[in-house]
Design an enzyme around this catalytic site. Structure first.
Site, PDB file in Angstrom:
ATOM      1  N   ASP A 130      13.299  -9.755   9.347  1.00 33.53           N
ATOM      2  CA  ASP A 130      14.512  -8.936   9.235  1.00 33.53           C
ATOM      3  C   ASP A 130      14.278  -7.463   9.573  1.00 33.53           C
ATOM      4  O   ASP A 130      15.231  -6.700   9.764  1.00 33.53           O
ATOM      5  CB  ASP A 130      15.028  -8.967   7.787  1.00 33.53           C
ATOM      6  CG  ASP A 130      15.948 -10.135   7.507  1.00 33.53           C
ATOM      7  OD1 ASP A 130      16.395 -10.785   8.464  1.00 33.53           O
ATOM      8  OD2 ASP A 130      16.217 -10.380   6.318  1.00 33.53           O
ATOM      9  N   GLY A 177      13.958  -5.300   1.091  1.00 35.02           N
ATOM     10  CA  GLY A 177      12.533  -5.006   1.299  1.00 35.02           C
ATOM     11  C   GLY A 177      12.258  -4.662   2.756  1.00 35.02           C
ATOM     12  O   GLY A 177      11.491  -3.737   3.063  1.00 35.02           O
ATOM     13  N   SER A 178      12.903  -5.389   3.660  1.00 34.83           N
ATOM     14  CA  SER A 178      12.722  -5.137   5.097  1.00 34.83           C
ATOM     15  C   SER A 178      13.252  -3.756   5.474  1.00 34.83           C
ATOM     16  O   SER A 178      12.656  -3.057   6.301  1.00 34.83           O
ATOM     17  CB  SER A 178      13.485  -6.189   5.911  1.00 34.83           C
ATOM     18  OG  SER A 178      13.112  -7.477   5.508  1.00 34.83           O
ATOM     19  N   ALA A 179      14.363  -3.360   4.869  1.00 32.15           N
ATOM     20  CA  ALA A 179      14.932  -2.034   5.149  1.00 32.15           C
ATOM     21  C   ALA A 179      13.973  -0.943   4.692  1.00 32.15           C
ATOM     22  O   ALA A 179      13.734   0.031   5.412  1.00 32.15           O
ATOM     23  CB  ALA A 179      16.273  -1.881   4.436  1.00 32.15           C
ATOM     24  N   LYS A 235      21.679  -5.084   4.567  1.00 33.47           N
ATOM     25  CA  LYS A 235      22.413  -5.714   5.687  1.00 33.47           C
ATOM     26  C   LYS A 235      23.201  -6.913   5.164  1.00 33.47           C
ATOM     27  O   LYS A 235      22.898  -7.455   4.086  1.00 33.47           O
ATOM     28  CB  LYS A 235      21.464  -6.177   6.801  1.00 33.47           C
ATOM     29  CG  LYS A 235      20.361  -7.167   6.375  1.00 33.47           C
ATOM     30  CD  LYS A 235      20.673  -8.643   6.558  1.00 33.47           C
ATOM     31  CE  LYS A 235      19.486  -9.526   6.220  1.00 33.47           C
ATOM     32  NZ  LYS A 235      19.805 -10.845   5.686  1.00 33.47           N
ATOM     33  N   ILE A 258      16.935  -7.753  -5.116  1.00 32.68           N
ATOM     34  CA  ILE A 258      15.806  -8.380  -4.415  1.00 32.68           C
ATOM     35  C   ILE A 258      16.025  -9.899  -4.374  1.00 32.68           C
ATOM     36  O   ILE A 258      16.574 -10.471  -5.316  1.00 32.68           O
ATOM     37  CB  ILE A 258      14.506  -8.017  -5.165  1.00 32.68           C
ATOM     38  CG1 ILE A 258      14.312  -6.497  -5.077  1.00 32.68           C
ATOM     39  CG2 ILE A 258      13.297  -8.762  -4.635  1.00 32.68           C
ATOM     40  CD1 ILE A 258      13.479  -5.922  -6.170  1.00 32.68           C
ATOM     41  N   GLY A 259      15.604 -10.532  -3.286  1.00 33.08           N
ATOM     42  CA  GLY A 259      15.824 -11.973  -3.160  1.00 33.08           C
ATOM     43  C   GLY A 259      17.300 -12.270  -3.085  1.00 33.08           C
ATOM     44  O   GLY A 259      17.795 -13.261  -3.616  1.00 33.08           O
ATOM     45  N   LEU A 261      19.942  -9.625   1.315  1.00 28.06           N
ATOM     46  CA  LEU A 261      20.460  -8.333   1.772  1.00 28.06           C
ATOM     47  C   LEU A 261      19.400  -7.529   2.529  1.00 28.06           C
ATOM     48  O   LEU A 261      19.653  -6.396   2.955  1.00 28.06           O
ATOM     49  CB  LEU A 261      20.981  -7.519   0.570  1.00 28.06           C
ATOM     50  CG  LEU A 261      22.133  -8.178  -0.202  1.00 28.06           C
ATOM     51  CD1 LEU A 261      22.455  -7.369  -1.463  1.00 28.06           C
ATOM     52  CD2 LEU A 261      23.390  -8.293   0.679  1.00 28.06           C
TER      53      LEU A 261
END
Ligand SMILES: C[C@](O)(CO)[C@H](O)COP(=O)(O)OP(=O)(O)OC[C@H]1O[C@@H](n2ccc(N)nc2=O)[C@H](O)[C@@H]1O
Ligand SMILES: Nc1ncnc2c1ncn2[C@@H]1O[C@H](COP(=O)(O)OP(=O)(O)OP(=O)(O)O)[C@@H](O)[C@H]1O
Length: 274
Positions: free
Chosen positions: A136, A102-104, A8, A95-96, A99
């Site tokens: 998120d 991890g939530s996606a 995102k 990662i970090g 974007l």
């Protein structure tokens, strides 16, 4: 079942207040970005326990704490008849990066398990599971542009004319921890009301739409301002940090193309259309 969890972008992000539980109230528009991981979930062969196999970008931390496994275990706690499963995650989204990668992964794992094992969960129910996995996460259940408020997990409809516009996302190989980034913020009201500002033409956003994390993080990470400058030099109509960073993106007016750009080899760059 094979799914492709997408990233995102945050279009404007205002951290308005610190909450007593340490989280923050925010206001931001979330947009799906078609930069994806690949996640496969299959029932485990008889006698084999639930497991995850990782490939692609290395994910810091113990694989047992992977958000996809957490999503699976969360559903299994309420649906004990779910069988053991094998999860395969090919990680491509940095990662970090702000974007939401991890939530996606976690949200797409919930949706895939729901479909694969015919749990019949509604979107509302899936969102409430997702909220328990991360702020998120709920956005990725419906995965459409929204104005996000509260902890970033309550959504209002918004109409935006951004579908198909050219976009470049630059990740400077810098992992910024979300908790640490929030720690650098001094909460306050938006400089311009976000919904109204985004209703104006793309070219005006440069002066009216901002991300509070940019001001908070740029003194420590000047590379973020350098990338933004280069995106504007390459003709972006709007450029910004996404979420709590460190990815910076540019948007180009419909029908135009980004000028060719040179980035250090350690950067990861995604170029496409929203
Ligand atoms: C910066 C954003 O990406 C904007 O979309 C999100 O707010 C971050 O959401 P996220 O990565 O899902 O965050 P979570 O995993 O829920 O929380 C990580 C940490 O970020 C901080 N956090 C997160 C969300 C929020 N509204 N306020 C916070 O203060 C908290 O310190 C929390 O411990
Ligand atoms: N599937 C996963 N993908 C990425 N990170 C994961 C995953 N599962 C667990 N994690 C943990 O979450 C941490 C990354 O969270 P963080 O919130 O910083 O980044 P993000 O999910 O890429 O997105 P954002 O920066 O937008 O929050 C990693 O350090 C890792 O330990």
């Amino acid at each position: 079942m094979l799914v492709f969890p997408n990233a995102k972008l945050n279009l404007g992000l205002y951290v308005t207040e610190r909450r007593p539980d340490g989280f923050h109230w925010l206001e931001s528009v979330f947009l799906p970005l078609p930069w994806t991981d690949a996640l496969e979930i299959v029932p485990a062969p008889a006698g084999q326990a639930t497991s995850i196999t990782l490939s692609g970008r290395p994910i810091p931390g113990d694989p047992a704490t992977n958000l996809c496994l957490k999503a699976y275990e969360l559903l299994r706690a309420d649906y004990p008849s779910l069988p053991d499963a094998q999860l395969y995650l090919h990680k491509m989204v940095p990662i970090g990066a702000g974007l939401g990668g991890g939530s996606a992964d976690a949200a797409f794992a919930l949706k895939a398990v729901n479909d694969l094992f015919s749990l019949g969960l509604s979107l509302e129910k899936l969102e409430s599971y997702a909220r328990r996995l991360g702020s998120d996460c709920a956005f990725f259940i419906r995965n459409q542009p929204v104005l996000a408020v509260e902890r970033g997990d309550v959504f209002e409809e918004i109409e935006l004319l951004v579908a198909g516009i050219p976009c470049v996302v630059v990740y400077p190989n810098l992992h910024i921890s979300t908790a640490e980034a929030y720690g650098r913020i001094v909460p306050g009201p938006p400089t311009h009301p976000l919904r109204e500002a985004l209703a104006q033409p793309l070219e005006t956003w440069r002066d009216t739409v901002s991300n509070d994390f940019e001001q908070a993080l740029t003194p420590a990470f000047p590379v973020l301002a350098d990338i933004k400058r280069q995106l504007y030099t390459a003709g972006a109509a709007y450029a910004s940090l996404s979420g709590s960073g460190s990815a910076v993106y540019g948007l180009w007016p419909p029908g135009s193309e980004p000028a060719p750009l040179q980035w250090p080899v350690e950067f990861t760059v995604w170029q496409g259309r929203l």
